[in-house]
Design a protein around this motif. Structure first.
Motif, mmCIF file in Angstrom:
data_model
loop_
_atom_site.group_PDB
_atom_site.id
_atom_site.type_symbol
_atom_site.label_atom_id
_atom_site.label_comp_id
_atom_site.label_asym_id
_atom_site.label_seq_id
_atom_site.Cartn_x
_atom_site.Cartn_y
_atom_site.Cartn_z
ATOM 1 N N ASP A 234 0.832 -1.207 0.000
ATOM 2 C CA ASP A 234 0.000 0.000 0.000
ATOM 3 C C ASP A 234 0.868 1.259 0.000
ATOM 4 O O ASP A 234 0.542 2.250 -0.666
ATOM 5 C CB ASP A 234 -0.919 0.008 1.221
ATOM 6 C CG ASP A 234 -1.818 -1.218 1.272
ATOM 7 O OD1 ASP A 234 -2.249 -1.661 0.196
ATOM 8 O OD2 ASP A 234 -2.059 -1.733 2.380
ATOM 9 N N LEU A 235 1.962 1.213 0.753
ATOM 10 C CA LEU A 235 2.887 2.346 0.763
ATOM 11 C C LEU A 235 3.463 2.580 -0.623
ATOM 12 O O LEU A 235 3.597 3.719 -1.083
ATOM 13 C CB LEU A 235 4.017 2.091 1.767
ATOM 14 C CG LEU A 235 3.621 2.032 3.243
ATOM 15 C CD1 LEU A 235 4.808 1.602 4.093
ATOM 16 C CD2 LEU A 235 3.114 3.391 3.715
ATOM 17 N N MET A 236 3.822 1.494 -1.301
ATOM 18 C CA MET A 236 4.371 1.608 -2.651
ATOM 19 C C MET A 236 3.369 2.277 -3.592
ATOM 20 O O MET A 236 3.720 3.180 -4.361
ATOM 21 C CB MET A 236 4.747 0.221 -3.186
ATOM 22 C CG MET A 236 5.286 0.227 -4.613
ATOM 23 S SD MET A 236 5.520 -1.445 -5.284
ATOM 24 C CE MET A 236 3.797 -1.969 -5.409
ATOM 25 N N THR A 237 2.100 1.852 -3.512
ATOM 26 C CA THR A 237 1.064 2.446 -4.371
ATOM 27 C C THR A 237 0.887 3.932 -4.075
ATOM 28 O O THR A 237 0.809 4.755 -4.996
ATOM 29 C CB THR A 237 -0.262 1.711 -4.159
ATOM 30 O OG1 THR A 237 -0.094 0.319 -4.476
ATOM 31 C CG2 THR A 237 -1.339 2.293 -5.045
ATOM 32 N N SER A 238 0.848 4.279 -2.797
ATOM 33 C CA SER A 238 0.664 5.685 -2.412
ATOM 34 C C SER A 238 1.835 6.547 -2.884
ATOM 35 O O SER A 238 1.636 7.661 -3.378
ATOM 36 C CB SER A 238 0.515 5.797 -0.898
ATOM 37 O OG SER A 238 -0.629 5.100 -0.447
ATOM 38 N N LEU A 239 3.050 6.047 -2.730
ATOM 39 C CA LEU A 239 4.234 6.809 -3.137
ATOM 40 C C LEU A 239 4.262 6.998 -4.648
ATOM 41 O O LEU A 239 4.579 8.080 -5.146
ATOM 42 C CB LEU A 239 5.505 6.101 -2.665
ATOM 43 C CG LEU A 239 5.757 6.112 -1.148
ATOM 44 C CD1 LEU A 239 6.906 5.179 -0.788
ATOM 45 C CD2 LEU A 239 6.046 7.523 -0.662
ATOM 46 N N ASN A 240 3.943 5.950 -5.389
ATOM 47 C CA ASN A 240 3.966 6.058 -6.851
ATOM 48 C C ASN A 240 2.873 6.995 -7.359
ATOM 49 O O ASN A 240 3.056 7.692 -8.362
ATOM 50 C CB ASN A 240 3.810 4.670 -7.474
ATOM 51 C CG ASN A 240 5.072 3.832 -7.333
ATOM 52 O OD1 ASN A 240 6.177 4.369 -7.228
ATOM 53 N ND2 ASN A 240 4.921 2.526 -7.321
ATOM 54 N N GLN A 247 10.356 7.861 -11.612
ATOM 55 C CA GLN A 247 10.303 6.455 -11.956
ATOM 56 C C GLN A 247 9.552 5.693 -10.862
ATOM 57 O O GLN A 247 9.762 5.946 -9.680
ATOM 58 C CB GLN A 247 11.715 5.878 -12.116
ATOM 59 C CG GLN A 247 12.501 6.501 -13.254
ATOM 60 C CD GLN A 247 13.870 5.865 -13.412
ATOM 61 O OE1 GLN A 247 14.301 5.105 -12.559
ATOM 62 N NE2 GLN A 247 14.542 6.171 -14.498
ATOM 63 N N PRO A 248 8.672 4.769 -11.241
ATOM 64 C CA PRO A 248 7.910 4.017 -10.240
ATOM 65 C C PRO A 248 8.838 3.264 -9.291
ATOM 66 O O PRO A 248 9.845 2.689 -9.710
ATOM 67 C CB PRO A 248 7.073 3.048 -11.097
ATOM 68 C CG PRO A 248 7.011 3.682 -12.454
ATOM 69 C CD PRO A 248 8.302 4.404 -12.630
ATOM 70 N N LEU A 249 8.496 3.280 -8.024
ATOM 71 C CA LEU A 249 9.263 2.556 -7.021
ATOM 72 C C LEU A 249 8.828 1.094 -6.997
ATOM 73 O O LEU A 249 7.634 0.793 -7.089
ATOM 74 C CB LEU A 249 9.059 3.166 -5.637
ATOM 75 C CG LEU A 249 9.581 4.592 -5.432
ATOM 76 C CD1 LEU A 249 9.080 5.137 -4.096
ATOM 77 C CD2 LEU A 249 11.100 4.622 -5.477
ATOM 78 N N ALA A 250 9.780 0.206 -6.875
ATOM 79 C CA ALA A 250 9.475 -1.211 -6.751
ATOM 80 C C ALA A 250 9.219 -1.542 -5.287
ATOM 81 O O ALA A 250 9.562 -0.776 -4.387
ATOM 82 C CB ALA A 250 10.626 -2.057 -7.293
ATOM 83 N N LEU A 251 8.617 -2.697 -5.057
ATOM 84 C CA LEU A 251 8.321 -3.112 -3.692
ATOM 85 C C LEU A 251 9.598 -3.205 -2.859
ATOM 86 O O LEU A 251 9.627 -2.806 -1.689
ATOM 87 C CB LEU A 251 7.598 -4.457 -3.706
ATOM 88 C CG LEU A 251 7.126 -4.996 -2.354
ATOM 89 C CD1 LEU A 251 6.101 -4.061 -1.734
ATOM 90 C CD2 LEU A 251 6.535 -6.397 -2.522
ATOM 91 N N ALA A 252 10.663 -3.717 -3.461
ATOM 92 C CA ALA A 252 11.931 -3.847 -2.740
ATOM 93 C C ALA A 252 12.497 -2.483 -2.359
ATOM 94 O O ALA A 252 13.132 -2.337 -1.307
ATOM 95 C CB ALA A 252 12.940 -4.610 -3.599
ATOM 96 N N ASP A 253 12.266 -1.468 -3.203
ATOM 97 C CA ASP A 253 12.743 -0.107 -2.893
ATOM 98 C C ASP A 253 12.043 0.437 -1.644
ATOM 99 O O ASP A 253 12.692 0.977 -0.742
ATOM 100 C CB ASP A 253 12.489 0.830 -4.078
ATOM 101 C CG ASP A 253 13.250 0.412 -5.322
ATOM 102 O OD1 ASP A 253 14.328 -0.162 -5.175
ATOM 103 O OD2 ASP A 253 12.753 0.666 -6.430
#
Length: 351
Positions: A234-240, A247-253
């Motif tokens: 969810d954090l990844m989706t919000s940040l992107n 550039q889109p952040l990956a889950l590992a990032d």
């Protein structure tokens, strides 16, 4: 004689027989994945291994096929796009040797000294070839994140691997600390809002008193609060979606940034670490140091703790006692004693 089919036009023009053309098209299938000898023979029925060897040699000579060899010395054939093959054919021999070394390195890139070792070309010749290839937009240089003083080269249309470039958080082989700090702040804001905790330290109104009390004591939150907390996904989706990064952040990032917040004692895992949910850490004020059983120094008449009490006070300051991730700390783990900077700092003060 079998009819002949033209492949390519202009300089470097070649002609293949119909069977050779059929073989080349078969090798190109599957997005240019390497093919074994049996797979190559199956694409041209009725042909012998001897015929295949001659046809492959012709395709290799025309830069339409390159030979691959795995760790078990098994040879496979990989087709090359006609446009690229034409560019390679037009190169001088030295330029072609350098280009093939760069291509073989893939996204890891190759160091000029490695090119020299594998080609036995003089440094001046290599430098001239690199300049020619860069002018033709066939290769490009970059700084390897692990070897800052070395110049690496990669094919022009490729991007360096994470191991070579450092990944999302590196800019020109340098860690973008401002970007990382910005991500940390945004992640904290997202989690605190979901938890109903205001930035000033109070409740946001959505957290009930008993929940707040458990939260303040750093116990696991009850079910209602746990459900509101965002997962790393969810954090990844919000940040992107926030536009904070081009550039889109990956889950590992995102997980890597969250880990830094855990290590710094700003977040703690909720339940099992695999849950992917984290809660902001609230520090509990330390109890005042005991004042009893004091001794008096004869020289300055200042009260001092005895040696036993000094040791007891030191032990209470061990970072493990207040560590928010002590529950998942284990030798060799993601969080481990041997990699704990807080422990080293405390120990150096005690010695």
């Amino acid at each position: 004689m079998a009819p002949r089919t033209q492949v390519g036009r202009g300089p470097g023009e070649i002609r293949l027989t119909r069977d050779e053309q059929k073989l080349y098209e078969a090798l190109k299938s599957g997005d240019y994945t390497p093919k074994t000898q049996d797979e190559a023979l199956a694409s041209v029925s009725g042909k012998s291994p001897e015929w295949l060897a001659v046809a492959i040699n012709k395709l290799v000579h025309q830069q339409l096929v390159i030979l691959k060899q795995d760790s078990s010395s098994n040879v496979s054939y990989q087709a090359v796009a006609e446009a690229e093959a034409k560019k390679v054919r037009e190169l001088e021999d030295d330029d072609r040797m350098v280009y093939l070394q760069v291509k073989d390195a893939g996204s890891s890139g190759v160091w000029t000294r490695t090119i020299k070792q594998k080609t036995a070309l003089h440094t001046t010749v290599i430098n001239r070839a690199i300049k020619t290839l860069e002018t033709r937009s066939m290769i490009k240089g970059f700084r390897h994140v692990q070897y800052q003083t070395r110049k690496y080269y990669i094919l022009y249309d490729l991007s360096p691997s994470v191991e070579a470039s450092g990944g999302t958080f590196f800019q020109d082989s340098e860690l973008d600390q401002d970007f990382v700090q910005q991500l940390r702040k945004v992640i904290m804001v997202i989690i605190e809002r979901k938890a109903g905790i205001s930035r000033s330290g109070g409740r946001g109104g959505a957290v009930e008193d008993d929940e707040e009390e458990r939260y303040r004591q750093r116990r696991l939150p009850p079910g209602s609060l746990r459900k509101r907390l965002p997962r790393v996904e969810d954090l990844m989706t919000s940040l992107n979606e926030s536009g904070i990064t081009q550039q889109p952040l990956a889950l590992a990032d995102v997980q890597a940034v969250v880990n830094t917040l855990v290590y710094d004692g700003k977040l703690q895992p909720v339940g099992h670490i695999a849950s992917g949910k984290y809660l902001p850490v609230r520090r509990i004020p330390a109890a005042p140091a005991p004042q009893s059983h004091q001794t008096t120094n004869e020289t300055n008449e200042q009260p001092q703790l005895s040696t036993k009490q000094t040791m007891q006070a030191a032990i209470t300051q061990v970072p493990c006692g207040n560590c928010p991730v002590a529950g998942i700390c284990q030798p060799g783990g993601v969080v481990s004693p041997e990699g704990c900077g807080y422990w080293d700092t405390w120990l150096s003060k005690m010695l």
